[in-house]
Design a protein around this motif. Structure first.
Motif, short mmCIF file in Angstrom:
data_model
loop_
_atom_site.label_atom_id
_atom_site.label_comp_id
_atom_site.label_asym_id
_atom_site.label_seq_id
_atom_site.Cartn_x
_atom_site.Cartn_y
_atom_site.Cartn_z
N LEU A 202 0.81 -1.22 0.00
CA LEU A 202 0.00 0.00 0.00
C LEU A 202 0.85 1.27 0.00
CD1 LEU A 202 -2.87 -0.92 2.50
CD2 LEU A 202 -2.64 -1.46 0.07
N PHE A 203 2.12 1.15 0.35
CA PHE A 203 3.05 2.28 0.34
C PHE A 203 2.51 3.46 1.16
CE2 PHE A 203 5.90 5.20 -2.41
CZ PHE A 203 6.98 4.95 -1.58
N GLY A 204 1.95 3.13 2.34
CA GLY A 204 1.47 4.15 3.25
C GLY A 204 0.07 4.66 2.99
N HIS A 205 -0.58 4.18 1.94
CA HIS A 205 -1.96 4.58 1.66
C HIS A 205 -2.90 3.82 2.60
CE1 HIS A 205 0.09 5.67 -2.10
NE2 HIS A 205 -0.83 6.62 -2.20
N SER A 206 -3.70 4.54 3.34
CA SER A 206 -4.54 3.90 4.34
C SER A 206 -5.78 3.24 3.74
CB SER A 206 -4.97 4.91 5.40
OG SER A 206 -5.70 5.97 4.81
N ALA A 207 -6.19 3.65 2.55
CA ALA A 207 -7.41 3.11 1.94
C ALA A 207 -7.08 2.32 0.68
CB ALA A 207 -8.38 4.24 1.60
N CYS A 208 -7.69 1.14 0.57
CA CYS A 208 -7.55 0.34 -0.63
C CYS A 208 -8.90 -0.30 -0.93
CB CYS A 208 -6.47 -0.73 -0.46
SG CYS A 208 -6.81 -1.96 0.81
#
Length: 283
Positions: A202-208
């Motif tokens: 996710l490379f630090g992205h909190s939403a997927c």
């Protein structure tokens, strides 16, 4: 996604001393000019509101989980069957929440079956996985030859607005989609603290999130590709008539907004109706 839990004054620090099991079974059938909710049985604190009909014949149903979230040891099962020619849309009034675990795992199983010439839209609001939570989620979709399906899953790891990341915990997501009894898509995704930070993850992205559409065509693929344009962290592909759209974002609401735009592009062809957003999303 909907879930049930033991209420706690400090849910993010819930312990695993008591577990709940809840089960909900829904059945939809065409009755004249509209789809009726003909089967509604439940066990435990999980139910639905009365159906809404904001667009005529399509049956809109809101899943309810009064306690507000899930703790380790809880197990939630939702099953829905849409019979021939029926049209149903299922959503939730708020985000689902999975609270911090003392070591155990919370489980969630969703089983959806769509019959001939029927359509089902599975559009829950985002699922928030608190730091330290452990979630095992499975989605099983069974489609008839001429079934129609649009569904998404949006996950928010941690609570960035509260300064919370995802330094520990794990979410395991399983998707299984079958068409006329033949497996067409199988995925198992495990997200933990390493995957949350890694460039390959996710490379630090909190939403997927992932959105599925069936049946889909190359023209719909091109339309979604045009919508994405040069926007980063968005992607779409088409496999055997199954459109798969993915996204990453720093905020779950922005990712949901993107999925809603994709929904707007494909719904007319898949369901035969223009977008009619559930009223609960505006409250």
């Amino acid at each position: 996604m909907p879930a049930n839990c033991v209420a706690s004054a400090n849910p993010a620090a819930s312990t695993d001393t008591t577990a709940w099991e809840a089960e909900l079974i829904l059945g939809f059938s065409q009755r004249g000019a509209k789809t009726a909710l003909v089967n509604r049985s439940h066990r435990g604190p999980l139910t639905v509101q009365r159906p809404f009909y904001p667009e005529g014949g399509v049956c809109h149903v809101y899943l309810l989980h009064p306690p507000g979230g899930v703790v380790a040891g809880d197990h939630l099962t939702i099953s829905a069957m849409v019979e021939n020619d029926a049209q149903a849309l299922i959503t939730t009034p708020a985000a689902g929440k999975f609270y911090r675990s003392g070591g155990g795992e919370a489980q969630q199983s969703v089983n959806l079956k769509v019959a001939e010439n029927a359509s089902l839209e599975w559009l829950p609001q985002e699922t928030i996985v608190y730091e330290g939570a452990r979630l095992n989620s499975s989605m099983n979709i069974d489609l008839a030859e001429r079934a129609h399906f649009i569904g998404w899953e949006i996950l928010a790891l941690g609570r960035p607005a509260a300064g919370e990341g995802f330094e520990n915990g794990a979410a395991t997501l399983n998707w299984r989609i079958s068409h006329t009894g033949r497996l067409v898509y199988l995925e198992r995704l495990r997200l933990d603290a390493e995957a949350f930070q890694a460039r390959w993850g996710l490379f630090g992205h909190s939403a997927c999130g992932t959105l599925f559409v069936y049946p889909a065509s190359s023209s719909q693929l091109a339309a979604v590709q045009e919508l994405i344009g040069e926007e980063a962290n968005r992607g779409v592909t088409l496999i055997e008539g199954l459109l798969i759209c993915r996204g990453l974002d720093l905020r779950a609401d922005l990712l949901k907004g993107f999925f809603e735009r994709v929904w707007g592009l494909v719904r007319g062809d898949v369901v035969g109706k223009a977008v009619c957003a559930p009223r609960i999303w505006a409250t």
